[in-house]
Design a protein around this motif. Structure first.
Motif, mmCIF file in Angstrom:
data_model
loop_
_atom_site.group_PDB
_atom_site.id
_atom_site.type_symbol
_atom_site.label_atom_id
_atom_site.label_comp_id
_atom_site.label_asym_id
_atom_site.label_seq_id
_atom_site.Cartn_x
_atom_site.Cartn_y
_atom_site.Cartn_z
ATOM 1 N N ILE A 1 14.199 2.090 8.952
ATOM 2 C CA ILE A 1 14.525 3.377 9.580
ATOM 3 C C ILE A 1 13.342 4.346 9.505
ATOM 4 O O ILE A 1 13.456 5.516 9.850
ATOM 5 N N GLY A 2 12.201 3.841 9.002
ATOM 6 C CA GLY A 2 10.989 4.674 8.979
ATOM 7 C C GLY A 2 11.031 5.810 7.985
ATOM 8 O O GLY A 2 10.359 6.828 8.157
ATOM 9 N N CYS A 3 11.794 5.652 6.890
ATOM 10 C CA CYS A 3 11.944 6.753 5.923
ATOM 11 C C CYS A 3 10.764 6.853 4.969
ATOM 12 O O CYS A 3 10.617 7.840 4.264
ATOM 13 N N LYS A 4 9.919 5.829 4.928
ATOM 14 C CA LYS A 4 8.715 5.799 4.089
ATOM 15 C C LYS A 4 9.001 5.748 2.586
ATOM 16 O O LYS A 4 8.093 6.017 1.784
ATOM 17 N N ALA A 5 10.225 5.447 2.190
ATOM 18 C CA ALA A 5 10.537 5.370 0.747
ATOM 19 C C ALA A 5 9.655 4.307 0.092
ATOM 20 O O ALA A 5 9.156 4.500 -1.024
ATOM 21 N N CYS A 6 9.417 3.203 0.789
ATOM 22 C CA CYS A 6 8.620 2.117 0.208
ATOM 23 C C CYS A 6 7.152 2.500 0.061
ATOM 24 O O CYS A 6 6.432 1.931 -0.757
ATOM 25 N N MET A 7 6.702 3.467 0.860
ATOM 26 C CA MET A 7 5.292 3.864 0.803
ATOM 27 C C MET A 7 4.972 4.648 -0.475
ATOM 28 O O MET A 7 3.814 4.819 -0.827
ATOM 29 N N LYS A 8 6.022 5.125 -1.146
ATOM 30 C CA LYS A 8 5.807 5.935 -2.356
ATOM 31 C C LYS A 8 5.191 5.147 -3.505
ATOM 32 O O LYS A 8 4.688 5.735 -4.453
ATOM 33 N N ILE A 9 5.279 3.825 -3.445
ATOM 34 C CA ILE A 9 4.750 3.031 -4.564
ATOM 35 C C ILE A 9 3.254 2.745 -4.404
ATOM 36 O O ILE A 9 2.641 2.145 -5.268
ATOM 37 N N ALA A 10 2.674 3.191 -3.275
ATOM 38 C CA ALA A 10 1.231 3.045 -3.039
ATOM 39 C C ALA A 10 0.772 1.605 -3.248
ATOM 40 O O ALA A 10 -0.144 1.330 -4.020
ATOM 41 N N CYS A 11 1.428 0.687 -2.536
ATOM 42 C CA CYS A 11 1.018 -0.716 -2.615
ATOM 43 C C CYS A 11 0.003 -0.996 -1.508
ATOM 44 O O CYS A 11 0.256 -0.689 -0.345
ATOM 45 N N MET B 1 -21.978 -6.733 11.907
ATOM 46 C CA MET B 1 -20.664 -6.404 11.336
ATOM 47 C C MET B 1 -19.516 -7.171 11.946
ATOM 48 O O MET B 1 -19.500 -7.508 13.119
ATOM 49 N N ASP B 2 -18.542 -7.448 11.086
ATOM 50 C CA ASP B 2 -17.260 -7.979 11.525
ATOM 51 C C ASP B 2 -16.440 -6.775 11.977
ATOM 52 O O ASP B 2 -16.678 -5.658 11.531
ATOM 53 N N GLU B 3 -15.455 -7.035 12.831
ATOM 54 C CA GLU B 3 -14.621 -5.911 13.283
ATOM 55 C C GLU B 3 -13.350 -5.762 12.453
ATOM 56 O O GLU B 3 -12.471 -4.986 12.786
ATOM 57 N N ARG B 4 -13.278 -6.533 11.385
ATOM 58 C CA ARG B 4 -12.087 -6.480 10.534
ATOM 59 C C ARG B 4 -11.877 -5.069 9.981
ATOM 60 O O ARG B 4 -12.828 -4.410 9.572
ATOM 61 N N GLU B 5 -10.625 -4.640 9.976
ATOM 62 C CA GLU B 5 -10.294 -3.323 9.427
ATOM 63 C C GLU B 5 -9.390 -3.501 8.221
ATOM 64 O O GLU B 5 -8.344 -4.134 8.317
ATOM 65 N N ILE B 6 -9.806 -2.997 7.093
ATOM 66 C CA ILE B 6 -8.948 -3.031 5.902
ATOM 67 C C ILE B 6 -8.696 -1.593 5.492
ATOM 68 O O ILE B 6 -9.627 -0.846 5.175
ATOM 69 N N TYR B 7 -7.432 -1.199 5.522
ATOM 70 C CA TYR B 7 -7.100 0.195 5.252
ATOM 71 C C TYR B 7 -7.100 0.475 3.755
ATOM 72 O O TYR B 7 -6.485 -0.239 2.978
ATOM 73 N N SER B 8 -7.796 1.520 3.378
ATOM 74 C CA SER B 8 -7.823 1.920 1.967
ATOM 75 C C SER B 8 -6.593 2.768 1.661
ATOM 76 O O SER B 8 -5.867 3.182 2.578
ATOM 77 N N MET B 9 -6.357 3.016 0.382
ATOM 78 C CA MET B 9 -5.139 3.720 -0.023
ATOM 79 C C MET B 9 -4.998 5.102 0.643
ATOM 80 O O MET B 9 -3.924 5.424 1.131
ATOM 81 N N PRO B 10 -6.057 5.914 0.698
ATOM 82 C CA PRO B 10 -5.888 7.213 1.370
ATOM 83 C C PRO B 10 -5.476 7.063 2.834
ATOM 84 O O PRO B 10 -4.758 7.922 3.367
ATOM 85 N N VAL B 11 -5.880 5.966 3.482
ATOM 86 C CA VAL B 11 -5.476 5.725 4.872
ATOM 87 C C VAL B 11 -4.013 5.282 4.903
ATOM 88 O O VAL B 11 -3.207 5.778 5.691
ATOM 89 N N LEU B 12 -3.667 4.360 3.978
ATOM 90 C CA LEU B 12 -2.275 3.873 3.929
ATOM 91 C C LEU B 12 -1.306 5.011 3.614
ATOM 92 O O LEU B 12 -0.183 5.038 4.093
#
Lengths: 592, 184
Positions: free
Chosen positions: A543-553, B96-107
């Motif tokens: 549902i896109g609530c982002k609850a899972c994103m809180k664990i910063a995995c 360079m490769d075009e692979r994108e790996i998102y870092s934590m601040p992006v995630l």
């Protein structure tokens, strides 16, 4: 002789083997760890072991040396603070078989808590100090270290820095020297540092230092390179010599000191007399320059006390040409930050997430290990972290300070399993004995993880693969007399159990100990056992609530346009199940 | 003082930058070069940036390179290429490769990932070669061989040939050849 490309650490291990070393001991610490890992490979020729801390490693190596064997101990720079006690007094006693201490310093704090320059230890503790500048010298100086140690009856310090430890260069290998174990003579007038002996040993030690200082004049470890330009002479040592060479080039002359304690004053004076200008280049403390200036030599010695040295910094100070001209990359966006994070499947994430949900009710005190990363958002798990073992001791003092000012937050201290054995256990005894009001957590992931998976007292195999008794943490905890009700063992990923344990720690009077148990997700056995197991987010349920994103995995991502979470990195997802517990609509499931 | 050729490899922990640099170092030493390779690891293993540096020539002193000193930057990840660009010298080459790996601040949505920057580059005083290494490696059987593809590319540009160890498997050998092909 064959040639190989070796790192400085690999070359030290090889050199120690060639020198006939029979015993090697260490506690892991970047950038020194690979020395023991590599020397351990010579299983038939020597005994190599991890110890619980650096003092034990130094004492074990000292015992072997007094017993007549050549021995080695290696540590990162801050490890030498822990080992300082046996080293300072062991220096008075001297050796029988040669002994070498390796200190791997870390200018620039690549993976360390400070930039301390352990060259100052050599003079203070009265150790022969050798500073290799590349891998070949790591091998050669290691062999020389044992000859010098035995000849002058002193301990040798091989002082490395990260760039020497972790740089690879071409090395010519030699053969192992057949070194007989010297008979143990049990000379208590030498090895028992009673004042009566220590006073006499100190006199002998100073005499040995004076002898080596004079002999340094002819030592091949010190090198004079005379070049065309007779106006400038550069004095340097270790990696700083390489940077000097890059910056000043082939025209000026160099005095490259390999033995930097004791410094041969006659050699320095002779060299200095040849030039109208003397330059001293050194990374870190003004160790060489202070001593050279004290000889009455006017030296130009720029301050590089902070940060890692490189040729560009030297060129900037002296206005030298050379170096690079950058490509014009203007107008491009900035790269997003990429801070180190707890890995996908890391057991520590379960602990720090549960703790963060109780924000405002605790003050966290961390320690040295992967779990120091729990300081980062979104966990913000600790306010304080300074050194190994302190995670269990700082809370004793801090909790008193907070109580006095009416701050009712409970102080939590956390150490890893390896850190618990390093020095955490001593502090636990104090916490119980002093009736502290704290919650102490052992984050047990079954390995010394941060430095790359080294065995510890808690593992069933040792460094050389031998079966050894694993020391149970819970029995040590209870040996303090702590009531069994105050010891809670829990799987940190299980958020109900983990939360209950933390709640108990928040409310109990006195000491509560929590042991979180789950192996590091990167252990080979763990990787093998889970195979391709990973999690998936069902698109029709999310549902896109982002609850899972809180664990910063780092394996989980959120698609903003589709408004749904997804497992972005199925190869790294371990299906630990933490995100699954966050999801209120059951959208996350385990698949193979 | 003889000139050295300087390379910087950059990627994210686990991408194989260190192994790649090692294989290339050995090959360059075998054909008579003095070689030094420098790596920094530790905290970097936990999803951070990993840089390795390689210098070769008649005689190498310092193992590390400064800004504007790299003849080649080999990037295993797109944002890391951007971060490493200050090391590239005028006239140098970025692979360079075009692979994108998102870092934590992006995630976590705190920072954005600059997805299309390389399309905007008008290569002026440096060259940019995009080798879709991850894609090529995946097509050849294992995405993990992306580093071997890039190894093939840089080895080809430097004029050395690396024999891929048998234990790496057939897919790796093909990946290496595809990397060579990508820059010829």
């Amino acid at each position: 002789m064959p040639k190989q490309i070796l790192s400085g650490n690999e070359a030290v291990a090889r050199g120690a083997w060639e020198a006939g070393v029979r015993v090697a001991a260490a506690y892991p610490g970047t950038p020194s760890t690979e020395i023991l890992e590599n020397i351990a490979e010579y299983r038939d020729d020597l005994y190599a072991t991890w110890t619980n801390n650096e003092a034990i490693a130094a004492e074990l190596a000292f015992g072997a040396a007094v017993g007549g064997m050549r021995s080695l101990t290696a540590m990162k720079h801050v490890g030498m603070n822990v080992a300082a006690d046996p080293i300072f007094s062991g220096a008075y006693a001297g050796v029988n078989g040669g002994m070498m201490i390796v200190s791997a310093d870390d200018p620039g704090c690549h993976s360390s808590q400070n930039e301390q320059d352990n060259r100052l230890y050599a003079e203070h503790a009265k150790l022969i100090m050798l500073e290799p500048a590349d891998s070949q010298e790591c091998l050669d100086f290691t062999k020389a270290a044992y000859e010098l140690s035995e000849k002058y009856d002193m301990l040798t310090l091989l002082r490395l820095t990260t760039r020497v430890c972790h740089s690879k260069s071409v090395v010519e290998l030699g053969e192992r020297i057949a070194v007989e174990t010297k008979p143990y003579n049990g000379d208590w007038t030498k090895y028992v540092v009673l004042p009566v002996n220590a006073r006499r040993r100190h006199i002998l030690l100073e005499e040995n230092i004076a002898r080596l200082r004079a002999d340094g004049y002819d030592s091949p470890l010190n090198r004079v390179e005379l070049n065309a330009d007779t106006s400038v002479g550069v004095i340097s040592s270790g990696i700083s010599y390489q940077h000097s060479r890059e910056a000043f080039g082939d025209t000026v002359s160099y005095l490259k000191l390999g033995i930097t304690f004791p410094i041969c004053d006659r050699l320095v004076r002779d060299f200095a007399a040849k030039f109208s200008k003397i330059v001293v280049i050194e990374e870190g403390e003004p160790y060489l320059s202070t001593r050279i200036k004290a000889m009455g030599i006017a030296a130009d010695a720029p301050d590089f006390v902070q940060g890692e040295l490189n040729a560009a910094r030297i060129r900037a100070v002296f206005g030298l040409d050379g170096g690079g001209e950058k490509a014009d990359a203007s107008g491009l966006p900035d790269a997003p930050a990429r801070p180190p994070v707890l890995c996908a499947g890391c057991p520590h994430r379960g602990f720090f997430y549960a703790l963060s949900k109780r924000k405002g009710r605790f003050v966290g005190v961390g320690d040295i290990g992967c779990y120091t990363l729990g300081v980062n958002p979104p966990f913000n798990g600790m306010d304080i972290c300074i050194c190994m073992g302190s995670g269990f001791a700082i809370p004793i003092g801090l909790s008193r300070a907070l109580e006095t000012q009416g701050d009712t937050r409970r102080v939590f201290g956390f150490v890893g399993d390896s850190t618990f054995f390093h020095s955490g256990f001593n502090s636990l005894v104090d916490a119980v004995h002093q009736r502290a009001n704290v919650c102490l957590v052992v984050l047990d992931n079954s390995i010394t993880a941060m430095t790359g998976h080294q065995e510890n007292a808690h593992t069933e195999k040792d460094l050389q693969g031998y079966q050894v008794p694993a020391i149970p943490i819970e029995r040590l905890v209870l040996a303090t007399g702590l009531d069994t009700s105050r010891l809670i063992e829990v799987d940190p990923i299980d958020q109900t159990a983990m939360g209950n344990a933390i709640d108990a720690g928040l409310t109990n009077e006195g000491v509560t100990v929590i042991i979180t148990r789950r192996p590091c997700a990167l252990l080979k056995d763990e990787i093998k056992a889970r195979g391709t197991k990973h999690c998936e987010v069902a698109a029709d349920k999310c549902i896109g609530c982002k609850a899972c994103m809180k664990i910063a995995c780092p394996a989980l991502a959120f698609n903003e346009s589709a408004k749904m979470a997804y497992v972005a990195d199925t190869a790294n997802c371990t299906a630990c199940g933490l995100c699954k517990q966050m999801c209120k609509v059951g959208a996350i499931s385990e698949v193979r | 003082m003889g000139k050295t050729t300087n390379l910087l490899f950059t990627g994210v922990g686990g991408q194989g930058t260190i192994l790649t640099t090692k294989l290339l170092s050995s090959a360059l030493a075998e054909v008579g070069n003095d070689v030094k390779m420098s790596e920094i690891h530790g905290m970097a293993q936990r999803g951070g940036t990993v840089n390795t540096q390689l210098k070769f020539g008649d005689k190498v002193y310092a193992p590390n390179i400064g800004e504007g000193e790299a003849d080649y930057v080999v990037a295993f990840e797109k944002a890391e290429a951007l971060r490493a660009l200050p090391f590239l010298k005028k006239g140098g080459t970025l692979i360079m490769d075009e692979r994108e790996i998102y870092s934590m601040p992006v995630l976590l949505g705190q920072q954005s990932y600059p997805a299309t920057w390389n399309a905007e580059v008008v290569a002026g005083d440096y060259k940019i070669i995009v080798v879709p290494a991850s894609k090529i490696a995946a097509e050849l059987g294992s995405a993990r061989n992306a580093n071997v593809v890039l190894l093939g590319s840089i080895a080809k540009l430097l004029g050395v040939k690396i024999s891929i160890p048998d234990k790496f498997g057939e897919a790796a050998r093909k990946a290496y050849e595809a990397g060579e092909g990508a820059v010829s």
